[in-house]
Motif scaffolding. Sequence first.
Motif, PDB file in Angstrom:
ATOM      1  N   LYS A  16       0.805  -1.219   0.000  1.00 29.20           N
ATOM      2  CA  LYS A  16       0.000   0.000   0.000  1.00 29.20           C
ATOM      3  C   LYS A  16       0.841   1.274   0.000  1.00 29.20           C
ATOM      4  CE  LYS A  16      -3.704  -2.539   2.247  1.00 29.20           C
ATOM      5  NZ  LYS A  16      -3.811  -3.410   1.157  1.00 29.20           N
ATOM      6  N   ALA A  17       2.027   1.198  -0.642  1.00 31.33           N
ATOM      7  CA  ALA A  17       2.907   2.361  -0.723  1.00 31.33           C
ATOM      8  C   ALA A  17       3.739   2.318  -1.994  1.00 31.33           C
ATOM      9  CB  ALA A  17       3.824   2.400   0.493  1.00 31.33           C
ATOM     10  N   GLY A  18       4.130   3.496  -2.423  1.00 29.25           N
ATOM     11  CA  GLY A  18       5.119   3.615  -3.478  1.00 29.25           C
ATOM     12  C   GLY A  18       6.458   3.891  -2.822  1.00 29.25           C
ATOM     13  N   PRO A  34      -0.995   6.623   0.007  1.00 28.77           N
ATOM     14  CA  PRO A  34      -2.199   7.369  -0.343  1.00 28.77           C
ATOM     15  C   PRO A  34      -2.756   8.116   0.861  1.00 28.77           C
ATOM     16  CG  PRO A  34      -2.289   5.183  -1.271  1.00 28.77           C
ATOM     17  CD  PRO A  34      -1.109   5.210  -0.336  1.00 28.77           C
ATOM     18  N   SER A  35      -3.340   9.268   0.598  1.00 26.71           N
ATOM     19  CA  SER A  35      -3.854  10.113   1.679  1.00 26.71           C
ATOM     20  C   SER A  35      -5.166   9.607   2.257  1.00 26.71           C
ATOM     21  CB  SER A  35      -4.047  11.536   1.162  1.00 26.71           C
ATOM     22  OG  SER A  35      -4.984  11.541   0.097  1.00 26.71           O
ATOM     23  N   SER A  36      -5.889   8.803   1.493  1.00 21.42           N
ATOM     24  CA  SER A  36      -7.172   8.302   1.994  1.00 21.42           C
ATOM     25  C   SER A  36      -7.354   6.852   1.569  1.00 21.42           C
ATOM     26  CB  SER A  36      -8.320   9.150   1.451  1.00 21.42           C
ATOM     27  OG  SER A  36      -8.352   9.081   0.045  1.00 21.42           O
ATOM     28  N   GLY A  37      -8.157   6.150   2.325  1.00 25.60           N
ATOM     29  CA  GLY A  37      -8.405   4.749   2.005  1.00 25.60           C
ATOM     30  C   GLY A  37      -7.194   3.889   2.292  1.00 25.60           C
ATOM     31  N   ASN A  38      -7.239   2.681   1.780  1.00 27.01           N
ATOM     32  CA  ASN A  38      -6.156   1.746   2.019  1.00 27.01           C
ATOM     33  C   ASN A  38      -5.925   0.899   0.766  1.00 27.01           C
ATOM     34  OD1 ASN A  38      -4.186   0.732   3.628  1.00 27.01           O
ATOM     35  ND2 ASN A  38      -5.509  -0.730   4.679  1.00 27.01           N
ATOM     36  N   TYR A  61      -8.111   4.379  -8.889  1.00 25.98           N
ATOM     37  CA  TYR A  61      -7.732   5.776  -8.709  1.00 25.98           C
ATOM     38  C   TYR A  61      -6.270   5.932  -9.070  1.00 25.98           C
ATOM     39  CZ  TYR A  61     -12.066   7.047  -6.373  1.00 25.98           C
ATOM     40  OH  TYR A  61     -13.385   7.295  -6.102  1.00 25.98           O
ATOM     41  N   ILE A  62      -5.911   7.149  -9.417  1.00 30.45           N
ATOM     42  CA  ILE A  62      -4.522   7.491  -9.710  1.00 30.45           C
ATOM     43  C   ILE A  62      -4.085   8.525  -8.682  1.00 30.45           C
ATOM     44  CG2 ILE A  62      -2.954   8.532 -11.380  1.00 30.45           C
ATOM     45  CD1 ILE A  62      -4.954   7.543 -13.557  1.00 30.45           C
ATOM     46  N   TYR A  63      -2.990   8.234  -7.988  1.00 33.68           N
ATOM     47  CA  TYR A  63      -2.437   9.141  -6.983  1.00 33.68           C
ATOM     48  C   TYR A  63      -1.137   9.738  -7.511  1.00 33.68           C
ATOM     49  CZ  TYR A  63      -5.614   7.198  -3.495  1.00 33.68           C
ATOM     50  OH  TYR A  63      -6.731   6.814  -2.789  1.00 33.68           O
ATOM     51  N   THR A  64      -0.881  10.997  -7.155  1.00 37.64           N
ATOM     52  CA  THR A  64       0.381  11.635  -7.544  1.00 37.64           C
ATOM     53  C   THR A  64       1.067  12.218  -6.313  1.00 37.64           C
ATOM     54  OG1 THR A  64      -0.659  13.782  -8.001  1.00 37.64           O
ATOM     55  CG2 THR A  64      -0.473  12.243  -9.841  1.00 37.64           C
ATOM     56  N   TRP A  65       2.401  12.155  -6.331  1.00 45.58           N
ATOM     57  CA  TRP A  65       3.224  12.712  -5.263  1.00 45.58           C
ATOM     58  C   TRP A  65       4.369  13.515  -5.846  1.00 45.58           C
ATOM     59  CZ3 TRP A  65       1.454   7.684  -5.112  1.00 45.58           C
ATOM     60  CH2 TRP A  65       0.676   7.333  -4.017  1.00 45.58           C
ATOM     61  N   ASP A  66       4.795  14.521  -5.118  1.00 42.81           N
ATOM     62  CA  ASP A  66       6.004  15.262  -5.422  1.00 42.81           C
ATOM     63  C   ASP A  66       7.157  14.456  -4.836  1.00 42.81           C
ATOM     64  OD1 ASP A  66       8.264  17.056  -5.006  1.00 42.81           O
ATOM     65  OD2 ASP A  66       6.891  18.680  -5.514  1.00 42.81           O
ATOM     66  N   THR A  67       8.090  14.012  -5.685  1.00 43.35           N
ATOM     67  CA  THR A  67       9.160  13.139  -5.201  1.00 43.35           C
ATOM     68  C   THR A  67      10.176  13.879  -4.337  1.00 43.35           C
ATOM     69  OG1 THR A  67      10.420  13.446  -7.239  1.00 43.35           O
ATOM     70  CG2 THR A  67       8.979  11.518  -7.123  1.00 43.35           C
ATOM     71  N   ASN A  73       0.070  14.984  -3.948  1.00 43.41           N
ATOM     72  CA  ASN A  73      -0.431  16.089  -4.775  1.00 43.41           C
ATOM     73  C   ASN A  73      -1.886  15.947  -5.168  1.00 43.41           C
ATOM     74  OD1 ASN A  73       1.994  17.390  -4.744  1.00 43.41           O
ATOM     75  ND2 ASN A  73       2.588  16.819  -6.796  1.00 43.41           N
ATOM     76  N   GLY A  74      -2.377  14.731  -5.312  1.00 47.32           N
ATOM     77  CA  GLY A  74      -3.765  14.597  -5.727  1.00 47.32           C
ATOM     78  C   GLY A  74      -4.194  13.167  -5.971  1.00 47.32           C
ATOM     79  N   LYS A  75      -5.507  13.033  -6.170  1.00 45.45           N
ATOM     80  CA  LYS A  75      -6.140  11.749  -6.430  1.00 45.45           C
ATOM     81  C   LYS A  75      -7.136  11.947  -7.554  1.00 45.45           C
ATOM     82  CE  LYS A  75      -9.416   8.657  -4.105  1.00 45.45           C
ATOM     83  NZ  LYS A  75     -10.125   8.406  -2.852  1.00 45.45           N
ATOM     84  N   LEU A  76      -7.034  11.141  -8.594  1.00 45.28           N
ATOM     85  CA  LEU A  76      -7.922  11.239  -9.743  1.00 45.28           C
ATOM     86  C   LEU A  76      -8.610   9.907  -9.987  1.00 45.28           C
ATOM     87  CD1 LEU A  76      -5.365  12.945 -12.143  1.00 45.28           C
ATOM     88  CD2 LEU A  76      -7.277  14.066 -11.016  1.00 45.28           C
ATOM     89  N   PRO A  77      -9.887   9.929 -10.422  1.00 52.32           N
ATOM     90  CA  PRO A  77     -10.534   8.660 -10.781  1.00 52.32           C
ATOM     91  C   PRO A  77      -9.957   8.159 -12.097  1.00 52.32           C
ATOM     92  CG  PRO A  77     -11.999  10.491 -11.226  1.00 52.32           C
ATOM     93  CD  PRO A  77     -10.786  11.060 -10.553  1.00 52.32           C
ATOM     94  N   PHE A  78      -9.790   6.858 -12.205  1.00 49.43           N
ATOM     95  CA  PHE A  78      -9.294   6.247 -13.425  1.00 49.43           C
ATOM     96  C   PHE A  78     -10.444   6.151 -14.410  1.00 49.43           C
ATOM     97  CE2 PHE A  78      -8.250   2.476 -15.988  1.00 49.43           C
ATOM     98  CZ  PHE A  78      -7.031   2.884 -16.484  1.00 49.43           C
ATOM     99  N   ILE A  79     -10.254   6.636 -15.620  1.00 49.69           N
ATOM    100  CA  ILE A  79     -11.300   6.618 -16.644  1.00 49.69           C
ATOM    101  C   ILE A  79     -11.287   5.247 -17.306  1.00 49.69           C
ATOM    102  CG2 ILE A  79     -12.118   7.635 -18.788  1.00 49.69           C
ATOM    103  CD1 ILE A  79     -10.670  10.235 -17.838  1.00 49.69           C
TER     104      ILE A  79
END
Length: 86
Positions: A16-18, A34-38, A61-67, A73-79
């Motif tokens: 559950k981590a990058g 991820p900031s929310s969920g598991n 979902y797609i999560y983004t982080w500043d390395t 940075n954000g969470k987007l739904p996967f289309i």
Amino acid sequence: QYHPGGNAFATASEDKAGHLFDIRSDQQLAKYTPSSGNPSLTCCGLSISGRLLICGTDEKYIYTWDTLKVQHNGKLPFITKLVGEA
């Protein structure tokens, strides 16, 4: 995926981590969660500059982080449907 600088690589894991690892020091540089969920992270990629880590999850979902800042940075739904598809 290898960092554009060539001295690091990123992984996504079911823990559950990058993660970002440095090849030269054989050390983990950062852990991204991820900031929310598991959700389990299923895939990852780095931006062309290596500044952003982008990971997909089993929850679609797609999560983004500043390395550099190790900051979410954000969470987007996967289309899942193509444009124009019913």
